[in-house]
Scaffold this motif. Structure first.
Motif, PDB file in Angstrom:
ATOM      1  N   LYS A  24       0.853  -1.204   0.000  1.00  0.00           N
ATOM      2  CA  LYS A  24       0.000   0.000   0.000  1.00  0.00           C
ATOM      3  C   LYS A  24       0.885   1.250   0.000  1.00  0.00           C
ATOM      4  CE  LYS A  24      -3.825   2.115  -0.279  1.00  0.00           C
ATOM      5  NZ  LYS A  24      -4.710   1.935  -1.440  1.00  0.00           N
ATOM      6  N   GLU A  27       2.213   1.603  -3.508  1.00  0.00           N
ATOM      7  CA  GLU A  27       1.164   2.103  -4.398  1.00  0.00           C
ATOM      8  C   GLU A  27       1.018   3.623  -4.240  1.00  0.00           C
ATOM      9  OE1 GLU A  27      -2.689   0.593  -3.368  1.00  0.00           O
ATOM     10  OE2 GLU A  27      -3.667   1.487  -5.097  1.00  0.00           O
ATOM     11  N   PHE A  28       1.057   4.102  -2.990  1.00  0.00           N
ATOM     12  CA  PHE A  28       0.910   5.530  -2.728  1.00  0.00           C
ATOM     13  C   PHE A  28       2.111   6.306  -3.266  1.00  0.00           C
ATOM     14  CE2 PHE A  28       1.118   9.445  -0.318  1.00  0.00           C
ATOM     15  CZ  PHE A  28      -0.201   9.860  -0.247  1.00  0.00           C
ATOM     16  N   ALA A  31       1.876   6.606  -6.887  1.00  0.00           N
ATOM     17  CA  ALA A  31       0.793   7.526  -7.272  1.00  0.00           C
ATOM     18  C   ALA A  31       1.222   8.982  -7.169  1.00  0.00           C
ATOM     19  CB  ALA A  31      -0.452   7.269  -6.421  1.00  0.00           C
ATOM     20  N   THR A  58       2.328  12.384   3.880  1.00  0.00           N
ATOM     21  CA  THR A  58       0.879  12.610   3.854  1.00  0.00           C
ATOM     22  C   THR A  58       0.066  11.320   3.737  1.00  0.00           C
ATOM     23  OG1 THR A  58       0.837  12.907   1.449  1.00  0.00           O
ATOM     24  CG2 THR A  58       1.204  14.894   2.789  1.00  0.00           C
ATOM     25  N   ALA A  62      -5.209   9.329   4.661  1.00  0.00           N
ATOM     26  CA  ALA A  62      -6.297   8.413   4.291  1.00  0.00           C
ATOM     27  C   ALA A  62      -6.879   7.742   5.539  1.00  0.00           C
ATOM     28  CB  ALA A  62      -5.787   7.358   3.307  1.00  0.00           C
ATOM     29  N   HIS A  86     -11.889  21.101   1.819  1.00  0.00           N
ATOM     30  CA  HIS A  86     -10.765  20.941   2.747  1.00  0.00           C
ATOM     31  C   HIS A  86     -10.069  22.294   2.873  1.00  0.00           C
ATOM     32  CE1 HIS A  86      -7.288  17.909   3.789  1.00  0.00           C
ATOM     33  NE2 HIS A  86      -7.568  18.710   4.784  1.00  0.00           N
ATOM     34  N   GLY A  87     -10.045  22.854   4.066  1.00  0.00           N
ATOM     35  CA  GLY A  87      -9.447  24.178   4.254  1.00  0.00           C
ATOM     36  C   GLY A  87      -7.959  24.123   4.539  1.00  0.00           C
TER      37      GLY A  87
ATOM     38  N   ARG B  30      -5.053   7.600 -10.619  1.00  0.00           N
ATOM     39  CA  ARG B  30      -4.126   6.758  -9.856  1.00  0.00           C
ATOM     40  C   ARG B  30      -4.089   7.186  -8.383  1.00  0.00           C
ATOM     41  NH1 ARG B  30       0.772   3.609 -11.026  1.00  0.00           N
ATOM     42  NH2 ARG B  30       0.396   3.761 -13.237  1.00  0.00           N
ATOM     43  N   TYR B  31      -4.065   8.508  -8.169  1.00  0.00           N
ATOM     44  CA  TYR B  31      -4.034   8.994  -6.785  1.00  0.00           C
ATOM     45  C   TYR B  31      -5.348   8.669  -6.065  1.00  0.00           C
ATOM     46  CZ  TYR B  31      -3.467  11.720  -2.612  1.00  0.00           C
ATOM     47  OH  TYR B  31      -3.393  12.064  -1.291  1.00  0.00           O
ATOM     48  N   GLY B  33      -7.184   6.089  -6.480  1.00  0.00           N
ATOM     49  CA  GLY B  33      -7.112   4.687  -6.062  1.00  0.00           C
ATOM     50  C   GLY B  33      -6.185   4.479  -4.887  1.00  0.00           C
ATOM     51  N   ALA B  34      -5.025   5.121  -4.928  1.00  0.00           N
ATOM     52  CA  ALA B  34      -4.039   4.913  -3.870  1.00  0.00           C
ATOM     53  C   ALA B  34      -4.477   5.526  -2.552  1.00  0.00           C
ATOM     54  CB  ALA B  34      -2.693   5.497  -4.304  1.00  0.00           C
ATOM     55  N   SER B  35      -5.202   6.652  -2.627  1.00  0.00           N
ATOM     56  CA  SER B  35      -5.576   7.367  -1.396  1.00  0.00           C
ATOM     57  C   SER B  35      -6.963   7.004  -0.905  1.00  0.00           C
ATOM     58  CB  SER B  35      -5.533   8.877  -1.639  1.00  0.00           C
ATOM     59  OG  SER B  35      -6.573   9.248  -2.537  1.00  0.00           O
ATOM     60  N   MET B  61      -4.831  17.008  -1.266  1.00  0.00           N
ATOM     61  CA  MET B  61      -3.813  16.172  -0.612  1.00  0.00           C
ATOM     62  C   MET B  61      -2.756  15.696  -1.604  1.00  0.00           C
ATOM     63  SD  MET B  61      -4.299  16.293   2.557  1.00  0.00           S
ATOM     64  CE  MET B  61      -2.982  15.151   2.945  1.00  0.00           C
ATOM     65  N   PHE B  62      -3.105  15.641  -2.900  1.00  0.00           N
ATOM     66  CA  PHE B  62      -2.081  15.316  -3.904  1.00  0.00           C
ATOM     67  C   PHE B  62      -1.072  16.457  -3.979  1.00  0.00           C
ATOM     68  CE2 PHE B  62      -0.286  15.656  -8.136  1.00  0.00           C
ATOM     69  CZ  PHE B  62       0.249  14.388  -8.309  1.00  0.00           C
ATOM     70  N   MET B  64      -0.444  18.607  -1.697  1.00  0.00           N
ATOM     71  CA  MET B  64       0.319  18.618  -0.444  1.00  0.00           C
ATOM     72  C   MET B  64       1.436  17.573  -0.475  1.00  0.00           C
ATOM     73  SD  MET B  64      -1.156  18.372   3.465  1.00  0.00           S
ATOM     74  CE  MET B  64      -0.075  18.811   4.855  1.00  0.00           C
ATOM     75  N   ALA B  65       1.126  16.412  -1.064  1.00  0.00           N
ATOM     76  CA  ALA B  65       2.125  15.334  -1.162  1.00  0.00           C
ATOM     77  C   ALA B  65       3.274  15.736  -2.078  1.00  0.00           C
ATOM     78  CB  ALA B  65       1.461  14.051  -1.672  1.00  0.00           C
ATOM     79  N   GLU B  66       2.967  16.470  -3.161  1.00  0.00           N
ATOM     80  CA  GLU B  66       4.029  16.890  -4.082  1.00  0.00           C
ATOM     81  C   GLU B  66       4.913  17.956  -3.432  1.00  0.00           C
ATOM     82  OE1 GLU B  66       4.570  15.193  -6.810  1.00  0.00           O
ATOM     83  OE2 GLU B  66       2.803  14.040  -6.278  1.00  0.00           O
ATOM     84  N   ILE B  68       5.802  18.596  -0.401  1.00  0.00           N
ATOM     85  CA  ILE B  68       6.779  18.174   0.621  1.00  0.00           C
ATOM     86  C   ILE B  68       7.958  17.430  -0.006  1.00  0.00           C
ATOM     87  CG2 ILE B  68       5.740  15.932   1.227  1.00  0.00           C
ATOM     88  CD1 ILE B  68       7.235  18.504   3.702  1.00  0.00           C
ATOM     89  N   ARG B  69       7.801  17.001  -1.264  1.00  0.00           N
ATOM     90  CA  ARG B  69       8.927  16.307  -1.914  1.00  0.00           C
ATOM     91  C   ARG B  69      10.142  17.209  -2.059  1.00  0.00           C
ATOM     92  NH1 ARG B  69       6.781  13.563  -7.202  1.00  0.00           N
ATOM     93  NH2 ARG B  69       9.012  13.162  -7.425  1.00  0.00           N
ATOM     94  N   PHE B  88      -5.212  25.181   1.824  1.00  0.00           N
ATOM     95  CA  PHE B  88      -5.575  25.007   0.419  1.00  0.00           C
ATOM     96  C   PHE B  88      -6.243  26.299  -0.064  1.00  0.00           C
ATOM     97  CE2 PHE B  88      -5.657  20.778   2.397  1.00  0.00           C
ATOM     98  CZ  PHE B  88      -4.659  20.181   1.656  1.00  0.00           C
TER      99      PHE B  88
END
Lengths: 150, 142
Positions: A24, A27-28, A31, A58, A62, A86-87, B30-31, B33-35, B61-62, B64-66, B68-69, B88
């Motif tokens: 998992k 996969e994340f 993604a 992050t 989930a 989402h704020g 894809r995101y 599905g993963a999230s 959240m996608f 946000m994930a990018e 922090i990279r 956001f």
């Protein structure tokens, strides 16, 4: 409709454990296009002192957001989820989430406000592993937008 | 926690290597599905426009994930991140073509804290708009 202020401070029961799997996490990571080996390669994770592959920062959302469903879907609170955006989102980590973790979330309503007809709710999710040690806290601000004027 | 960057080697104002992250409709599927976030505003433009959005938008959240990279690529060990928060502010609009959208992220050291920690302030832009506000991470350096 303004939300009931008496919900501030209310906590919901801890969730059943979510077991974090290596695949998992992979996969994340795929993604979000993140090729850091620490997410997929056990040896790379160990070189940084982690006992197993770790999850991107992050990833845990989930799990905490699913737990926040207890709040969002609480009929007594009456949040109109169809209008929710989402704020803000924040995390504070004691350690990274890693494969093999069995994580339980305790959600608490930290604040309820109304501004310009919008309902705003702050939910804190405390994430613990199966030994009871704190892993991460997630703060989620949800904004339920006021119905548009005719 | 074994960051590859030394606390002594950074100053307030030190810039991190910037990152540029493409996002297409396929990325969003894809995101999703993963999230586990299957909100149709992230894949169904009919639904998105019916609720008042200009087009399909990326998951916050996608983004946000990018963002922090830029920090985790800099320090090497993502386990060095001790805090991370964002607001956001604007959606990342993702058109249905093979180019999609681009999220461009820059970061710089905003404060040196105790215990070899630093605060990094991030800026994330897409189509000329700031898509994250108050985007900050606290990282433990070595």
């Amino acid at each position: 409709m303004a939300l009931d202020q008496s919900f501030v401070g209310r906590s919901y029961p801890p969730t059943d454990p979510y077991e974090v799997g290596r695949e998992k996490i992979r996969e994340f990571a795929v993604a979000v296009g993140d090729e850091n080996a620490v997410y997929t390669d056990l040896e790379a994770a160990k070189r940084f002192g982690h006992p197993d592959v770790i999850a991107p920062p992050t990833f845990v959302f989930a799990i905490t957001f699913a737990a926040a469903g207890q709040v969002v879907d609480d009929p007594q609170l009456g949040l109109d989820y169809s209008r929710v955006v989402h704020g803000d989102q924040k995390f504070a980590y004691t350690r990274p989430v890693r494969a093999g973790d069995r994580l339980s979330v305790t959600s608490t309503i930290e604040a309820v406000k109304s501004m310009a007809g919008n309902d705003i709710i702050d939910i804190r999710g405390e994430v613990h592993d199966e030994t009871g040690e704190h892993v991460v806290t997630a703060w989620t601000k949800l904004v339920s937008r006021a119905p548009q004027e005719a | 926690m074994a960051a590859q960057i030394k606390y002594a080697d950074v100053e307030v104002g030190t810039e991190l290597p910037a990152g540029s992250f493409p996002v297409t409709r396929a990325t969003l599927v894809r995101y999703a599905g993963a999230s586990g976030d299957f909100n149709p505003i992230h894949w169904n433009e009919k639904f998105a426009t019916e609720v008042g959005l200009p087009d399909v938008i990326a998951h916050g959240m996608f983004t946000m994930a990018e963002a922090i990279r830029v920090v985790t690529d800099w320090v090497g060990d993502p386990g060095a991140v001790v805090e991370y928060g964002v607001r956001f502010t604007k959606p990342v609009v993702v058109p249905n073509d093979d180019r999609g959208a681009l999220i461009e992220v820059t970061g710089k050291v905003a404060a040196k804290l105790d215990d070899n920690r630093v605060r990094v302030d991030l800026t994330a832009m897409s189509a000329g708009q700031k898509v994250l506000g108050m985007s900050r991470a606290v990282v433990a350096l070595s």
